[in-house]
Scaffold this motif. Structure first.
Motif, mmCIF file in Angstrom:
data_model
loop_
_atom_site.group_PDB
_atom_site.id
_atom_site.type_symbol
_atom_site.label_atom_id
_atom_site.label_comp_id
_atom_site.label_asym_id
_atom_site.label_seq_id
_atom_site.Cartn_x
_atom_site.Cartn_y
_atom_site.Cartn_z
ATOM 1 N N VAL A 142 0.828 -1.214 0.000
ATOM 2 C CA VAL A 142 0.000 0.000 0.000
ATOM 3 C C VAL A 142 0.859 1.259 0.000
ATOM 4 N N HIS A 143 2.129 1.095 -0.362
ATOM 5 C CA HIS A 143 3.041 2.223 -0.539
ATOM 6 C C HIS A 143 3.283 3.006 0.747
ATOM 7 N N ASP A 182 13.280 -1.149 -2.683
ATOM 8 C CA ASP A 182 14.487 -0.770 -3.430
ATOM 9 C C ASP A 182 14.535 -1.456 -4.793
ATOM 10 N N GLY A 183 13.816 -2.556 -4.908
ATOM 11 C CA GLY A 183 13.827 -3.278 -6.177
ATOM 12 C C GLY A 183 12.706 -4.282 -6.198
ATOM 13 N N GLY A 184 12.387 -4.748 -7.403
ATOM 14 C CA GLY A 184 11.338 -5.753 -7.539
ATOM 15 C C GLY A 184 10.072 -5.160 -8.113
ATOM 16 N N THR A 185 9.065 -6.012 -8.248
ATOM 17 C CA THR A 185 7.828 -5.648 -8.945
ATOM 18 C C THR A 185 6.613 -5.987 -8.090
ATOM 19 N N ILE A 186 5.654 -5.061 -8.056
ATOM 20 C CA ILE A 186 4.345 -5.326 -7.446
ATOM 21 C C ILE A 186 3.285 -4.927 -8.459
ATOM 22 N N ARG A 187 2.418 -5.871 -8.811
ATOM 23 C CA ARG A 187 1.266 -5.550 -9.651
ATOM 24 C C ARG A 187 0.011 -5.878 -8.868
ATOM 25 N N VAL A 188 -0.954 -4.972 -8.927
ATOM 26 C CA VAL A 188 -2.219 -5.168 -8.223
ATOM 27 C C VAL A 188 -3.339 -5.087 -9.254
ATOM 28 N N LEU A 189 -4.126 -6.139 -9.368
ATOM 29 C CA LEU A 189 -5.221 -6.199 -10.343
ATOM 30 C C LEU A 189 -4.729 -5.796 -11.733
ATOM 31 N N SER A 199 -2.380 -3.806 -12.576
ATOM 32 C CA SER A 199 -1.709 -2.509 -12.720
ATOM 33 C C SER A 199 -0.391 -2.503 -11.977
ATOM 34 N N ARG A 200 0.591 -1.856 -12.569
ATOM 35 C CA ARG A 200 1.924 -1.820 -11.991
ATOM 36 C C ARG A 200 1.995 -0.756 -10.904
ATOM 37 N N LEU A 201 2.291 -1.177 -9.681
ATOM 38 C CA LEU A 201 2.617 -0.217 -8.621
ATOM 39 C C LEU A 201 4.097 0.139 -8.743
ATOM 40 N N VAL A 202 4.915 -0.906 -8.857
ATOM 41 C CA VAL A 202 6.355 -0.707 -9.037
ATOM 42 C C VAL A 202 6.860 -1.851 -9.905
ATOM 43 N N GLU A 203 7.715 -1.523 -10.842
ATOM 44 C CA GLU A 203 8.264 -2.566 -11.711
ATOM 45 C C GLU A 203 9.769 -2.403 -11.771
ATOM 46 N N ASP A 204 10.470 -3.452 -11.409
ATOM 47 C CA ASP A 204 11.935 -3.393 -11.335
ATOM 48 C C ASP A 204 12.404 -2.168 -10.564
ATOM 49 N N GLY A 205 11.688 -1.881 -9.472
ATOM 50 C CA GLY A 205 12.111 -0.786 -8.601
ATOM 51 C C GLY A 205 11.656 0.594 -9.051
ATOM 52 N N VAL A 206 10.978 0.685 -10.199
ATOM 53 C CA VAL A 206 10.507 1.984 -10.700
ATOM 54 C C VAL A 206 9.012 2.132 -10.396
ATOM 55 N N TYR A 207 8.670 3.168 -9.648
ATOM 56 C CA TYR A 207 7.283 3.347 -9.219
ATOM 57 C C TYR A 207 6.429 4.010 -10.304
ATOM 58 N N ALA A 208 5.149 3.692 -10.274
ATOM 59 C CA ALA A 208 4.174 4.344 -11.152
ATOM 60 C C ALA A 208 4.041 5.816 -10.755
ATOM 61 N N LYS A 260 -1.960 6.068 -6.241
ATOM 62 C CA LYS A 260 -3.129 6.292 -5.393
ATOM 63 C C LYS A 260 -4.300 5.404 -5.826
ATOM 64 N N LYS A 261 -4.538 5.362 -7.143
ATOM 65 C CA LYS A 261 -5.625 4.528 -7.665
ATOM 66 C C LYS A 261 -5.432 3.066 -7.288
ATOM 67 N N ILE A 262 -4.185 2.608 -7.377
ATOM 68 C CA ILE A 262 -3.891 1.202 -7.119
ATOM 69 C C ILE A 262 -4.020 0.887 -5.624
ATOM 70 N N THR A 263 -3.458 1.750 -4.797
ATOM 71 C CA THR A 263 -3.470 1.439 -3.357
ATOM 72 C C THR A 263 -4.882 1.570 -2.774
ATOM 73 N N MET A 264 -5.723 2.362 -3.435
ATOM 74 C CA MET A 264 -7.110 2.474 -2.945
ATOM 75 C C MET A 264 -7.924 1.200 -3.128
ATOM 76 N N LYS A 265 -7.424 0.276 -3.921
ATOM 77 C CA LYS A 265 -8.129 -1.009 -4.097
ATOM 78 C C LYS A 265 -7.924 -1.922 -2.890
#
Ligand code: ADP
Ligand code: MG
Length: 247
Positions: free
Chosen positions: A50-51, A56-63, A65-74, A80-85
């Motif tokens: 939920v941010h 520091d690295g890695g990927t999180i996808r929720v439904l 959508s990419r929250l962070v991919e290879d350490g790079v944040y959306a 906000k849209k993603i964490t509100m889910k």
């Protein structure tokens, strides 16, 4: 369908590596129990989703959508849209002390989603009935027991209509006689097929309500499987030692 995809998450606080290549998926309607000793990185993992922590690295996808991919944040608005889910419930309830139970429930959807008052009123009434606190709508948090406060915190998270609920040791701050009423609300949610990740020391809950169990130690997932696999047939020595200590 994977609703949360986590791969190779890494996070350090200074020199301390708290998450070391954490990888797992959560599927729709999963109830995932995360167990493990204190300091193993369970809260940091959950907070990353939920941010509340940045990895520091890695990927999180929720439904999807990419929250962070290879350490790079959306972008912030996408984050906000993603964490509100996701709704999150903490060990300490963090209710607003100057607001009534009903006002605690209605504040976020009113401010964030600008929902009309009558719709909010209806949903807060339904949720208060669901958690067994319809008669305490006008009470202030100070006049509730710990178990009642935590049930309100769960209802407050549900007011935002999350697709996924995250719980970080929701019963650890409670007197033992109050844990049951909170676990009951969580079990009801699980039975209604809410997708949940629950960090918990309640092995009974993990056995009965979870369909998957993850054992973390020292920033790593040591073992992952069905409750029967992890509890009856742990493969790893560290899991065995932890389970022997916990019973
Ligand atoms: P758990 O929830 O499994 O008990 P945590 O994720 O809270 O573990 O913490 C993992 C490790 O990271 C611990 O050693 C903890 O002290 C450390 N830690 C957690 N948050 C911070 C922080 N904000 N700054 C520095 N160290 C932290
Ligand atoms: Mg923790």
């Amino acid at each position: 369908m994977a609703v949360i995809e986590i791969s190779n998450l890494r996070k350090s606080f200074g020199k301390l590596e708290v998450l070391k290549q954490i990888t797992f998926d959560v599927h729709k309607n999963d109830v995932v129990a995360v167990i493990g000793p204190s300091g193993s990185g369970k809260s940091t993992m959950l907070r990353s989703l939920v941010h509340l922590e940045e990895v520091d690295g890695g990927t999180i996808r929720v439904l999807g959508s990419r929250l962070v991919e290879d350490g790079v944040y959306a972008k912030p608005q996408d984050i906000k849209k993603i964490t509100m889910k996701m709704g999150m419930v903490f060990q300490h309830y963090n209710l607003f002390p100057h607001l009534t139970v009903r006002e605690n429930l209605e504040l976020a959807p009113k401010m964030v989603k600008k929902e009309p008052a009558d719709a909010l009123r209806q949903r807060s009434s339904e949720l208060l009935t669901k958690i067994g606190l319809a008669d305490r709508a006008d009470a202030y948090p100070a006049n509730l027991s710990g178990g009642q406060k935590q049930r309100v915190a769960i209802a407050r998270a549900l007011m935002m209509n999350p697709e996924i609920m995250l719980f970080d040791e929701p019963t650890s701050a409670l007197d033992p006689e109050l844990t049951g009423e909170v676990l009951k609300v969580m079990k009801d949610l699980a039975e209604e097929n809410m997708t949940m990740i629950v960090v918990t020391h309640e092995m009974g809950f993990a056995k009965e309500a979870a369909n998957r169990v993850i054992f973390m130690d020292n920033g790593e997932i040591i073992e992952m499987g069905s409750p029967a696999e992890v509890f009856e047939n742990p493969r790893n020595e560290r899991t065995k030692a932890f389970l022997n200590r916990s019973y």
